[in-house]
Design an enzyme around this catalytic site. Structure first.
Site, mmCIF file in Angstrom:
data_model
loop_
_atom_site.group_PDB
_atom_site.id
_atom_site.type_symbol
_atom_site.label_atom_id
_atom_site.label_comp_id
_atom_site.label_asym_id
_atom_site.label_seq_id
_atom_site.Cartn_x
_atom_site.Cartn_y
_atom_site.Cartn_z
ATOM 1 N N SER A 1 127.142 -11.316 22.619
ATOM 2 C CA SER A 1 126.130 -11.636 21.723
ATOM 3 C C SER A 1 126.409 -11.261 20.157
ATOM 4 O O SER A 1 126.732 -10.146 19.967
ATOM 5 C CB SER A 1 124.942 -11.226 21.976
ATOM 6 O OG SER A 1 123.844 -11.477 21.330
ATOM 7 N N HIS B 1 124.287 -11.056 17.470
ATOM 8 C CA HIS B 1 123.452 -10.121 16.850
ATOM 9 C C HIS B 1 123.062 -8.910 17.339
ATOM 10 O O HIS B 1 122.443 -8.171 16.734
ATOM 11 C CB HIS B 1 121.939 -10.720 17.005
ATOM 12 C CG HIS B 1 121.177 -10.698 18.266
ATOM 13 N ND1 HIS B 1 120.200 -9.706 18.266
ATOM 14 C CD2 HIS B 1 120.972 -11.424 19.134
ATOM 15 C CE1 HIS B 1 119.738 -9.950 19.373
ATOM 16 N NE2 HIS B 1 120.298 -10.755 20.343
ATOM 17 N N GLN C 1 125.644 -5.119 24.988
ATOM 18 C CA GLN C 1 125.763 -3.869 24.544
ATOM 19 C C GLN C 1 126.934 -2.872 24.159
ATOM 20 O O GLN C 1 127.058 -2.124 23.313
ATOM 21 C CB GLN C 1 124.876 -2.821 25.406
ATOM 22 C CG GLN C 1 123.473 -3.469 25.502
ATOM 23 C CD GLN C 1 122.520 -3.350 23.950
ATOM 24 O OE1 GLN C 1 122.825 -2.851 23.321
ATOM 25 N NE2 GLN C 1 121.546 -4.412 23.917
ATOM 26 N N GLY D 1 123.636 -14.055 24.041
ATOM 27 C CA GLY D 1 123.997 -13.524 25.358
ATOM 28 C C GLY D 1 123.204 -14.089 26.826
ATOM 29 O O GLY D 1 123.825 -14.136 27.667
ATOM 30 N N THR D 2 121.881 -14.326 26.463
ATOM 31 C CA THR D 2 121.342 -14.688 27.692
ATOM 32 C C THR D 2 121.770 -16.240 28.148
ATOM 33 O O THR D 2 122.163 -16.318 29.689
ATOM 34 C CB THR D 2 119.691 -15.060 27.137
ATOM 35 O OG1 THR D 2 118.946 -14.021 27.081
ATOM 36 C CG2 THR D 2 119.140 -16.032 28.197
ATOM 37 N N CYS E 1 104.501 -5.214 28.737
ATOM 38 C CA CYS E 1 103.246 -5.522 28.487
ATOM 39 C C CYS E 1 102.925 -7.050 28.742
ATOM 40 O O CYS E 1 103.359 -7.814 27.988
ATOM 41 C CB CYS E 1 102.619 -5.136 27.213
ATOM 42 S SG CYS E 1 101.072 -5.332 26.904
ATOM 43 N N THR F 1 126.175 -29.870 19.419
ATOM 44 C CA THR F 1 126.879 -29.919 18.281
ATOM 45 C C THR F 1 126.860 -28.167 17.924
ATOM 46 O O THR F 1 125.742 -27.550 17.953
ATOM 47 C CB THR F 1 126.030 -30.442 16.953
ATOM 48 O OG1 THR F 1 126.067 -31.707 17.516
ATOM 49 C CG2 THR F 1 126.996 -29.953 15.960
#
Length: 382
Positions: A197, A199, A177, A70-71, A327, A235
């Site tokens: 995406s 995954h 999403q 997705g990125t 974080c 590829t």
């Protein structure tokens, strides 16, 4: 008891996808660009998957460009449009975009582009009138996330897209999403570019796709062998793409029944947690992803108590969720999404997300409610 409630981060690869991935690795491992039989067999796998992914969103197969995820799909949409211009122009994004959109937008700003970030209401939703007001003559692209991963809010993409049809600028949405959870039909959905995406819909890590409406021009980010109709050299990851295709086809078949099941589970957990002191829901209650719950801790202080605290405590109890605050070098940073929605710095350190999926059961929901209540009772200041 182990309970995974972080399906918006990643989903477990479904058995059918694993089976096809293993088959390709063992039997159809050729380079899809090779002209011999081994290459032809691999190329057939890629094109079959392209048809399966296209079917999920009712697109023509030629409009699907496979990426690493997705990125990359988001980056190709933003930068692929920007590279078509020799001088800086104007783009519009929402203030609650995934970093795969917000970071490329910052890069464009550094290169002299103008970027408008649309504000949102306290539920995280864009007002279509704000988009109309923000459009300029030199606006070339608008990108608004379809379903926000942190707070679950679904944007009015149809209304926004209709505004764009009258303006002429391109319209992109990150639907990572949403795919497999809500219906997507690019024949009626007024978008020019749409990111997916693998995954996030049980297809495995390592691949995604960008839908490009026929006739839309992009300049590729990668130079090389000209794979993916010249739009994404390199590829193809044939096994991962095959898993993506199978998962997309099955997601389309199961969408309606799974959506209804997830909404029932989601609302059951919302009801269980409704009277918990200090735990406040975030996002839009009505316009919401079917598998998504999100909250913030009213008593978060960013030091001893934060969303991360709750993630760690639940993890010790065998329950996996996620937090919105980041974080860095041991120091918490407030969620930019909650800040954009008008929450205070402290509240933006206390955000949590619970996302459900195919393996989530009623027992999982009830147990999570019991454990979460117990943890919050211990954490709540007296």
């Amino acid at each position: 008891m182990q309970v995974y409630l972080d399906y918006s981060a990643t989903t477990p690869t479904r058995p059918e996808a694993i089976a096809i991935i293993q088959k390709i690795l063992m039997q159809q491992w050729g380079n899809p660009s090779s002209l011999h039989e081994w290459g032809n067999r691999a190329a057939l796998v890629v094109e079959t998957a392209r048809m399966q992914v296209a079917g999920l969103i009712n697109a023509v197969p030629e409009s699907i460009i496979f990426t690493s995820g997705g990125t990359e799909a988001d980056n190709l949409a933003i930068m692929g449009v920007a590279r078509c211009y020799t001088t800086p122009q104007h783009i519009i994004i929402s203030s609650v975009e995934h970093s795969a959109i917000s970071e490329p937008a910052k890069m464009l700003e550094n290169w002299g582009w103008e970027v408008t970030r649309l504000g949102v209401n306290h539920q995280g939703r864009v007002n279509p009138e704000d988009l109309t007001a923000a459009l300029r003559d030199n606006t070339v692209l608008v990108s608004v996330i379809y379903g926000q991963s942190e707070i679950g809010t679904v944007q009015p993409i149809v209304e926004l897209g209709k505004i764009m049809e009258t303006h002429g600028a391109l319209f992109h949405t990150d639907a990572v999403q949403v795919a497999g959870r809500l219906p997507l039909d690019v024949q009626t959905l007024p978008v020019d570019l749409l990111s997916l995406s693998s995954h996030k819909l049980y297809g495995g890590l390592g691949t995604g796709a960008l839908y490009v409406r026929p006739g839309v021009e992009l300049i590729p980010l990668l130079g090389g062998g000209g794979q993916e109709n010249g739009m994404r050299s390199g590829t193809q990851a044939t096994p991962a793409i095959a898993g993506f295709g199978v998962a997309a086809e099955l997601a389309a078949q199961e969408l309606e029944t799974e959506r209804e099941r997830l909404i029932l589970l989601r609302d059951r957990l919302f009801a269980i947690l409704a009277d918990v002191p200090g735990l406040m829901p975030t996002g839009d209650k009505i316009h919401r992803l079917p598998h998504h719950l999100s909250f913030y801790l009213e008593f978060a202080d960013g030091e001893k108590i934060s969303g991360k605290t709750l993630v760690r405590q639940l993890n010790l109890a065998g329950i996996g969720i996620s937090a919105g605050a980041a974080c860095n070098s041991g120091k918490l940073s407030p969620s930019p999404i909650l800040l954009a929605m008008g929450y205070s710095q402290k509240a933006a350190l206390g955000g949590i997300r619970l996302t459900l999926g195919k393996q989530t059961t009623v027992a999982d929901i009830d147990w999570t409610g019991i454990v979460l209540k117990q943890i919050l009772q211990r954490l709540t200041p007296s």
